[in-house]
Design an enzyme around this catalytic site. Structure first.
Site, PDB file in Angstrom:
ATOM      1  N   GLY A 148     -16.076  -3.606  -7.045  1.00 35.11           N
ATOM      2  CA  GLY A 148     -16.086  -2.727  -5.878  1.00 35.11           C
ATOM      3  C   GLY A 148     -15.846  -1.267  -6.218  1.00 35.11           C
TER       4      GLY A 148
ATOM      5  N   GLY B 266      -5.089   6.459 -12.069  1.00 34.20           N
ATOM      6  CA  GLY B 266      -5.749   6.363 -10.765  1.00 34.20           C
ATOM      7  C   GLY B 266      -4.966   6.920  -9.591  1.00 34.20           C
TER       8      GLY B 266
ATOM      9  CE1 TYR C 250      -3.548   3.047  -7.205  1.00 37.15           C
ATOM     10  CE2 TYR C 250      -1.188   2.643  -7.057  1.00 37.15           C
ATOM     11  CZ  TYR C 250      -2.460   2.521  -6.533  1.00 37.15           C
ATOM     12  OH  TYR C 250      -2.649   1.861  -5.351  1.00 37.15           O
TER      13      TYR C 250
ATOM     14  CG  ASP D 228     -12.604   4.498  -2.528  1.00 43.53           C
ATOM     15  OD1 ASP D 228     -11.479   4.947  -2.230  1.00 43.53           O
ATOM     16  OD2 ASP D 228     -12.946   3.319  -2.293  1.00 43.53           O
TER      17      ASP D 228
ATOM     18  CG  LEU E 223     -10.488   3.637 -10.883  1.00 41.14           C
ATOM     19  CD1 LEU E 223     -11.056   4.590 -11.898  1.00 41.14           C
ATOM     20  CD2 LEU E 223     -11.578   2.760 -10.292  1.00 41.14           C
TER      21      LEU E 223
ATOM     22  CB  SER F 160      -0.895   0.005   1.235  1.00 39.24           C
ATOM     23  OG  SER F 160      -1.534   1.252   1.348  1.00 39.24           O
ATOM     24  CG  LEU F 161       1.069   3.685  -3.367  1.00 45.78           C
ATOM     25  CD1 LEU F 161       0.868   4.676  -4.501  1.00 45.78           C
ATOM     26  CD2 LEU F 161       2.500   3.198  -3.361  1.00 45.78           C
TER      27      LEU F 161
ATOM     28  CE  LYS G 212     -11.810   0.011  -0.486  1.00 42.34           C
ATOM     29  NZ  LYS G 212     -11.783   0.777  -1.734  1.00 42.34           N
TER      30      LYS G 212
HETATM   31  P1  NAP Z   1     -13.046  -5.861  -8.311  1.00 43.02           P
HETATM   32  O1  NAP Z   1     -14.007  -5.596  -7.204  1.00 43.02           O
HETATM   33  O2  NAP Z   1     -12.448  -7.190  -8.442  1.00 43.02           O
HETATM   34  O3  NAP Z   1     -13.832  -5.479  -9.669  1.00 43.02           O
HETATM   35  C1  NAP Z   1     -13.250  -5.517 -10.907  1.00 43.02           C
HETATM   36  C2  NAP Z   1     -14.363  -5.763 -11.937  1.00 43.02           C
HETATM   37  O4  NAP Z   1     -13.752  -5.739 -13.217  1.00 43.02           O
HETATM   38  C3  NAP Z   1     -15.019  -7.118 -11.824  1.00 43.02           C
HETATM   39  O5  NAP Z   1     -16.075  -7.120 -10.919  1.00 43.02           O
HETATM   40  C4  NAP Z   1     -15.470  -7.347 -13.259  1.00 43.02           C
HETATM   41  O6  NAP Z   1     -16.693  -6.674 -13.502  1.00 43.02           O
HETATM   42  C5  NAP Z   1     -14.412  -6.656 -14.066  1.00 43.02           C
HETATM   43  N1  NAP Z   1     -13.426  -7.622 -14.566  1.00 43.02           N
HETATM   44  C6  NAP Z   1     -12.469  -8.259 -13.855  1.00 43.02           C
HETATM   45  N2  NAP Z   1     -11.739  -9.067 -14.660  1.00 43.02           N
HETATM   46  C7  NAP Z   1     -12.264  -8.934 -15.905  1.00 43.02           C
HETATM   47  C8  NAP Z   1     -11.967  -9.500 -17.169  1.00 43.02           C
HETATM   48  N3  NAP Z   1     -10.967 -10.367 -17.325  1.00 43.02           N
HETATM   49  N4  NAP Z   1     -12.716  -9.135 -18.229  1.00 43.02           N
HETATM   50  C9  NAP Z   1     -13.729  -8.233 -18.091  1.00 43.02           C
HETATM   51  N5  NAP Z   1     -14.065  -7.671 -16.921  1.00 43.02           N
HETATM   52  C10 NAP Z   1     -13.341  -7.999 -15.841  1.00 43.02           C
HETATM   53  O7  NAP Z   1     -11.829  -4.846  -8.265  1.00 43.02           O
HETATM   54  P2  NAP Z   1     -11.828  -3.322  -7.786  1.00 43.02           P
HETATM   55  O8  NAP Z   1     -11.570  -3.258  -6.342  1.00 43.02           O
HETATM   56  O9  NAP Z   1     -13.047  -2.657  -8.326  1.00 43.02           O
HETATM   57  O10 NAP Z   1     -10.505  -2.779  -8.507  1.00 43.02           O
HETATM   58  C11 NAP Z   1     -10.457  -2.723  -9.906  1.00 43.02           C
HETATM   59  C12 NAP Z   1      -9.224  -1.947 -10.351  1.00 43.02           C
HETATM   60  O11 NAP Z   1      -9.280  -0.609  -9.875  1.00 43.02           O
HETATM   61  C13 NAP Z   1      -7.918  -2.538  -9.833  1.00 43.02           C
HETATM   62  O12 NAP Z   1      -6.959  -2.436 -10.838  1.00 43.02           O
HETATM   63  C14 NAP Z   1      -7.555  -1.623  -8.664  1.00 43.02           C
HETATM   64  O13 NAP Z   1      -6.176  -1.545  -8.447  1.00 43.02           O
HETATM   65  C15 NAP Z   1      -8.087  -0.288  -9.162  1.00 43.02           C
HETATM   66  N6  NAP Z   1      -8.455   0.611  -8.064  1.00 43.02           N
HETATM   67  C16 NAP Z   1      -7.848   1.829  -8.009  1.00 43.02           C
HETATM   68  C17 NAP Z   1      -8.187   2.704  -6.996  1.00 43.02           C
HETATM   69  C18 NAP Z   1      -7.529   4.055  -6.938  1.00 43.02           C
HETATM   70  O14 NAP Z   1      -7.601   4.745  -5.896  1.00 43.02           O
HETATM   71  N7  NAP Z   1      -6.897   4.490  -8.004  1.00 43.02           N
HETATM   72  C19 NAP Z   1      -9.150   2.369  -6.041  1.00 43.02           C
HETATM   73  C20 NAP Z   1      -9.759   1.113  -6.145  1.00 43.02           C
HETATM   74  C21 NAP Z   1      -9.396   0.241  -7.160  1.00 43.02           C
HETATM   75  P3  NAP Z   1     -18.033  -7.514 -13.842  1.00 43.02           P
HETATM   76  O15 NAP Z   1     -18.107  -8.561 -12.769  1.00 43.02           O
HETATM   77  O16 NAP Z   1     -19.079  -6.493 -13.777  1.00 43.02           O
HETATM   78  O17 NAP Z   1     -17.844  -8.101 -15.188  1.00 43.02           O
END
Ligand code: NAP
Length: 286
Positions: free
Chosen positions: A141, A248, A227, A116, A225, A28-29, A79
């Site tokens: 999420g 992100g 980074y 968020d 999202l 974590s950052l 979360k």
């Molecule tokens: P998550 O809860 O696992 O959700 C990711 C969603 O992406 C899944 O529910 C799915 O949506 C879709 N997905 C996953 N693999 C896929 C694939 N192979 N093909 C098509 N769709 C796919 O993850 P999350 O917590 O939302 O995080 C997602 C990304 O955002 C990560 O890379 C994380 O590092 C980044 N993030 C960044 C920040 C920030 O502050 N910058 C904050 C949170 C997360 P469906 O089930 O609807 O198909």
């Protein structure tokens, strides 16, 4: 030898603790960002990552409240799990179905909120998005925070691409759900494309191929999202095609700044310092 806080004060019984609950937390950052800000503010606080397994979450929350911890961030996988274990949930977190920030309640226990969405929308604030169309890739999420923020920003059309639109059990008001095969006719009318999937995080894969990406209108924004890497293949192609791009990191910095400000009673926090600390960490480890 007592050691010192980030601001150089001796760690004593009066030193206040902030932390991050998650599993894993070692990459974590947040500790780097928060401790850099605490150092500049000269406060007698320290922020520590706290790895917590699912079965221990309830006892950890109770114990940390009992020893006077002043605030906690919550990350994957807690979360949602934290919600039934806390005493107050702010409407914004209830709406998203996820808590990322905990603060101590005066009469015991924890209150929970979610920063968020604030973080996501910060880089978009300077534009007027009312009447515009956003297409969000993925419905996991982080998409909940993105969709909430898009509603606040006034988008007229909010389109979500999910692998199984028929399976969406909690459709959000004002959002339409589509499959990936629906994407080609949607992109030419999309003003903001947001990737909330992890595609591109661990490889050069992209959720949208170049030819399809090129069908976005010339003034469109592409927001990933992810980074690390910076840029992802998606953002690299978007830059080459002349679109506005956003990764992100700023979302991460701004959600952290909003949480820190809440814990410190609403004082302004040094966002520049938090951003520099996050960037230094990403450059070192990324
Ligand atoms: P998550 O809860 O696992 O959700 C990711 C969603 O992406 C899944 O529910 C799915 O949506 C879709 N997905 C996953 N693999 C896929 C694939 N192979 N093909 C098509 N769709 C796919 O993850 P999350 O917590 O939302 O995080 C997602 C990304 O955002 C990560 O890379 C994380 O590092 C980044 N993030 C960044 C920040 C920030 O502050 N910058 C904050 C949170 C997360 P469906 O089930 O609807 O198909």
């Amino acid at each position: 030898m007592t050691g010192t806080t980030p601001s150089g004060l001796a760690i004593t019984g009066g030193t206040r603790l902030l932390g991050l609950l998650g599993d894993p937390v070692h990459h974590s950052l947040s500790p780097a960002m928060h401790n850099a800000a605490l150092a500049v503010l000269g406060l007698d606080y320290v922020y520590v990552p706290l790895p917590v397994r699912d079965p221990d979450l309830a006892v950890v929350l109770q114990g940390l409240r009992a020893v006077g911890v002043q605030g906690l961030n919550v990350t994957i996988p807690h979360k949602q799990a934290v919600m039934p274990l806390i005493q107050t949930i702010q409407p914004v977190a209830g709406h998203m179905g996820a808590v990322n920030t905990l603060y101590p309640l005066a009469d015991g226990g924890w209150g929970g909120t979610n920063t968020d969405a604030i973080g996501f929308q910060a880089p978009l604030q300077q534009q007027d998005w009312s009447g515009k169309t956003v297409t969000v890739l993925g419905y996991g999420g982080s998409a909940r925070a993105v969709l909430y923020a898009c509603q606040q920003l006034g988008f007229a059309q909010i389109q979500v691409i999910t692998r199984d639109p028929q399976a969406v059990r909690t459709p959000l008001p004002g959002c339409s759900f589509h499959s990936w095969s629906d994407l080609p006719p949607l992109l030419p009318h999309t003003d903001l494309l947001v990737n909330t999937t992890p595609i591109g995080m661990k490889s050069s894969a992209t959720p949208v191929e170049r030819d399809l990406l090129a069908t976005l209108p010339p003034a469109a924004w592409v927001y990933d999202l992810i980074y690390v890497p910076a840029p992802t293949t998606l953002l690299h192609m978007a830059q080459e095609l002349g679109y506005h791009t956003q990764n992100g990191l700023e979302m991460l910095v701004q959600q952290g700044a909003a949480a820190l400000s809440l814990w410190l009673g609403g004082i302004p926090v040094p966002i520049e310092i938090m951003r520099s600390a996050a960037l230094a960490h990403v450059s070192r480890d990324g």
